[in-house]
Design a protein around this motif. Sequence first.
Motif, PDB file in Angstrom:
ATOM      1  N   THR A  31      30.969  10.479  13.917  1.00 26.93           N
ATOM      2  CA  THR A  31      31.214  11.843  13.435  1.00 26.93           C
ATOM      3  C   THR A  31      31.515  12.836  14.555  1.00 26.93           C
ATOM      4  N   GLY A  32      31.090  12.498  15.773  1.00 24.81           N
ATOM      5  CA  GLY A  32      31.247  13.438  16.879  1.00 24.81           C
ATOM      6  C   GLY A  32      30.295  14.611  16.807  1.00 24.81           C
ATOM      7  N   ASP A  33      29.251  14.517  15.987  1.00 23.23           N
ATOM      8  CA  ASP A  33      28.324  15.630  15.765  1.00 23.23           C
ATOM      9  C   ASP A  33      26.913  15.070  15.724  1.00 23.23           C
ATOM     10  N   VAL A  34      26.130  15.315  16.776  1.00 19.25           N
ATOM     11  CA  VAL A  34      24.791  14.735  16.832  1.00 19.25           C
ATOM     12  C   VAL A  34      23.878  15.332  15.764  1.00 19.25           C
ATOM     13  N   GLY A  35      24.090  16.600  15.415  1.00 16.39           N
ATOM     14  CA  GLY A  35      23.288  17.211  14.368  1.00 16.39           C
ATOM     15  C   GLY A  35      23.526  16.554  13.025  1.00 16.39           C
ATOM     16  N   LEU A  36      24.793  16.331  12.700  1.00 11.30           N
ATOM     17  CA  LEU A  36      25.125  15.654  11.452  1.00 11.30           C
ATOM     18  C   LEU A  36      24.592  14.233  11.464  1.00 11.30           C
ATOM     19  N   ALA A  37      24.703  13.564  12.607  1.00  9.68           N
ATOM     20  CA  ALA A  37      24.217  12.186  12.710  1.00  9.68           C
ATOM     21  C   ALA A  37      22.719  12.118  12.459  1.00  9.68           C
TER      22      ALA A  37
END
Length: 428
Positions: A31-37
């Motif tokens: 996703t390129g997004d650690v928060g979303l991950a």
Amino acid sequence: MAVKSRETNRAIEAVWRIESAMLIARITRMTGDVGLAEDIAGDTLLIALERWPESGVPPNPAAWLMLTAKRRAIDILRRGQTFEAKRNELGRQMQIAEDLDAAPDDASPDNAEIGDELLRLIFIACHPVLSTDGRVALTLKLLGGLTTGEIARAFLLSEPAVAQRIVRAKRTLAAANVPFEVPTGPDLAARLDSVLEVIYLIFNEGYAATVGDHLMRPALCEDALRLGRVLAELVPREPEVHGLVALMEIQASRTRARVTASGDPIPLLDQDRSRWDQLLIRRGLAALDRAETLGHGMGPYALQAAIAAHHARARTADATEWVRIAALYDALSRVAPSPVVELNRAVAVGRAYGPAEGLEIIDVPGVASSLEGYYLLPAARGDFLASLGRHDEARAEFARAAALTGNARERGFLLRRAGIGHVSSPRE
């Protein structure tokens, strides 16, 4: 049924502690997004908690968690407004998901790929763009597998306060558009320093708790040691990583000897050395040897580990080579000068050359003013003054130290010393 459910939940917790970091790293790459991950990983855990008590723990729980998380990520990417930008990546990940569907339960990714992704996650969680508190909380959440409640209890904070730190950290990373990559060239050293700082901060809070009713929080020491060991495997050519691991291993070896049965502190030189963990000492000395072999001169963590090694090798307190330790502190003060290093150097010099010499270093105006609110400064002055026979002054210093510490066990120890003016060993 309730017993089976509790057993399943314990199994889920054990698997989660082991696999959560890898799961988050994989989804961050997607996703390129650690928060979303991290949100997707949390959703995956909830799904496991709902399904496994009824269906049973899968034959390969790690693969089940990974596949479920990837499908969840793909669903979110499909619905998101960034679908076009992610289309090619989405197609590749959908193929991965299909391959995983067809793969045997014991299918696992390449070890090198796993290591690369974990290392990327470590550098994101410890990114210098984050506050120190944010880096610590995010590292324990993403890499330690701790819940927000567990982190809050470990640091004696409220759960909402920790949750807010984690939310702020994730927002900061997203706003800074921090890439999911391992830094290279000149950026690597600075970023690695940030990682090592976070791991050692976690260890120190476990080893000498700044607040609360207990001197130590061993679980935090264990988390930091595990992170340090993983990092040493991922970047085996970095001497300071091995230096930090050596330092933590040797310090952790004293855990059983540092407190009485009632939980009160035992100074380093009064400890029963037969209770020091020899396995941890051997591991620490081996890590120190690796650091010395790799390095071109010793860095601050390796120097501190060398100091700890001298204590570990001394069979009795009287056998401690204080002159050598003082020389190592001299080197440390040149490599990483700070008021705290000067305070520790003063203690070593006082042991090697006499309390008057140590007191002279402590009373340098710059050191004293920089550590005005640090309880170990008056504690050390009390030690030196008592050794010099100036007991009234020593009692006043111990009382001042007791008023400055937030740890109840330390406070009690110092108040007892203030009452009797008894000279004891420096704390470590």
